[in-house]
Design a protein around this motif. Structure first.
Motif, PDB file in Angstrom:
ATOM      1  N   ASP A   1     -49.367  39.719   6.368  1.00 26.13           N
ATOM      2  CA  ASP A   1     -50.172  40.242   5.265  1.00 26.13           C
ATOM      3  C   ASP A   1     -51.424  39.375   5.131  1.00 26.13           C
ATOM      4  O   ASP A   1     -51.358  38.236   4.666  1.00 26.13           O
ATOM      5  N   ILE A   2     -52.564  39.921   5.531  1.00 23.18           N
ATOM      6  CA  ILE A   2     -53.822  39.172   5.533  1.00 23.18           C
ATOM      7  C   ILE A   2     -54.222  38.748   4.121  1.00 23.18           C
ATOM      8  O   ILE A   2     -54.684  37.632   3.901  1.00 23.18           O
ATOM      9  N   GLU A   3     -54.052  39.629   3.136  1.00 26.72           N
ATOM     10  CA  GLU A   3     -54.444  39.286   1.760  1.00 26.72           C
ATOM     11  C   GLU A   3     -53.629  38.121   1.212  1.00 26.72           C
ATOM     12  O   GLU A   3     -54.167  37.218   0.596  1.00 26.72           O
ATOM     13  N   LYS A   4     -52.308  38.144   1.437  1.00 29.16           N
ATOM     14  CA  LYS A   4     -51.455  37.035   0.980  1.00 29.16           C
ATOM     15  C   LYS A   4     -51.836  35.755   1.705  1.00 29.16           C
ATOM     16  O   LYS A   4     -51.873  34.678   1.112  1.00 29.16           O
ATOM     17  N   ALA A   5     -52.121  35.859   2.999  1.00 30.81           N
ATOM     18  CA  ALA A   5     -52.519  34.685   3.787  1.00 30.81           C
ATOM     19  C   ALA A   5     -53.850  34.141   3.281  1.00 30.81           C
ATOM     20  O   ALA A   5     -54.021  32.924   3.134  1.00 30.81           O
ATOM     21  N   LYS A   6     -54.784  35.036   2.968  1.00 29.46           N
ATOM     22  CA  LYS A   6     -56.099  34.611   2.479  1.00 29.46           C
ATOM     23  C   LYS A   6     -55.958  33.844   1.165  1.00 29.46           C
ATOM     24  O   LYS A   6     -56.568  32.799   0.971  1.00 29.46           O
ATOM     25  N   GLN A   7     -55.126  34.344   0.284  1.00 28.40           N
ATOM     26  CA  GLN A   7     -54.901  33.683  -0.997  1.00 28.40           C
ATOM     27  C   GLN A   7     -54.231  32.319  -0.792  1.00 28.40           C
ATOM     28  O   GLN A   7     -54.644  31.321  -1.374  1.00 28.40           O
TER      29      GLN A   7
END
Length: 130
Positions: free
Chosen positions: A22-28
């Motif tokens: 999950d790119i969004e979770k990783a970004k956060q």
């Protein structure tokens, strides 16, 4: 000409990459929890770390985390780093048979080290040379 190819990659700016689910979770996580300089481009994350190195995080369906540490963060004071990460909600891993202290730090023969995972289950560490 002989041997010219042996140094072909010596001056390239190589970079490492790893998968996340999950790119969004990783970004956060990498941007906010760890405080890295993170940018997203074409659905890929670029993590810029000290020294100008970039690490790529890319989405992978059915991602299975590696069973080894993919990224190590050297710190001057591991106890301070562990306490700060714990305040940010990071949970430290405990591995059977390893003498890990109450804060999650392993103080074996090598550097002091504490392992934790990103939201995709990839193993990361903070470590302090002794």
């Amino acid at each position: 000409m002989a041997g010219e190819g042996t140094h072909m990659f010596r001056d390239t700016k190589a970079f490492s990459g790893f998968a996340v689910d999950d790119i969004e979770k990783a970004k956060q996580f990498y941007g906010e929890t760890l405080g890295l300089d993170v940018s997203e481009e074409h659905g890929l994350l670029h993590l810029r770390i000290a020294g100008g190195t970039s690490v790529l995080a890319y989405p992978k369906p059915n991602h299975v985390p590696a069973s080894f540490t993919i990224l190590n963060f050297p710190v001057d004071d591991i106890d301070k780093a562990v306490a700060e990460l714990a305040q940010r909600g990071v949970r430290f891993e405990r591995y059977p048979g390893m003498d890990i202290d109450e804060n999650g730090v392993f103080r074996g023969g090598g550097p002091y080290i504490a392992w934790f995972t990103d939201p995709a289950g990839n193993i990361l560490s903070v470590l302090q040379e002794r």
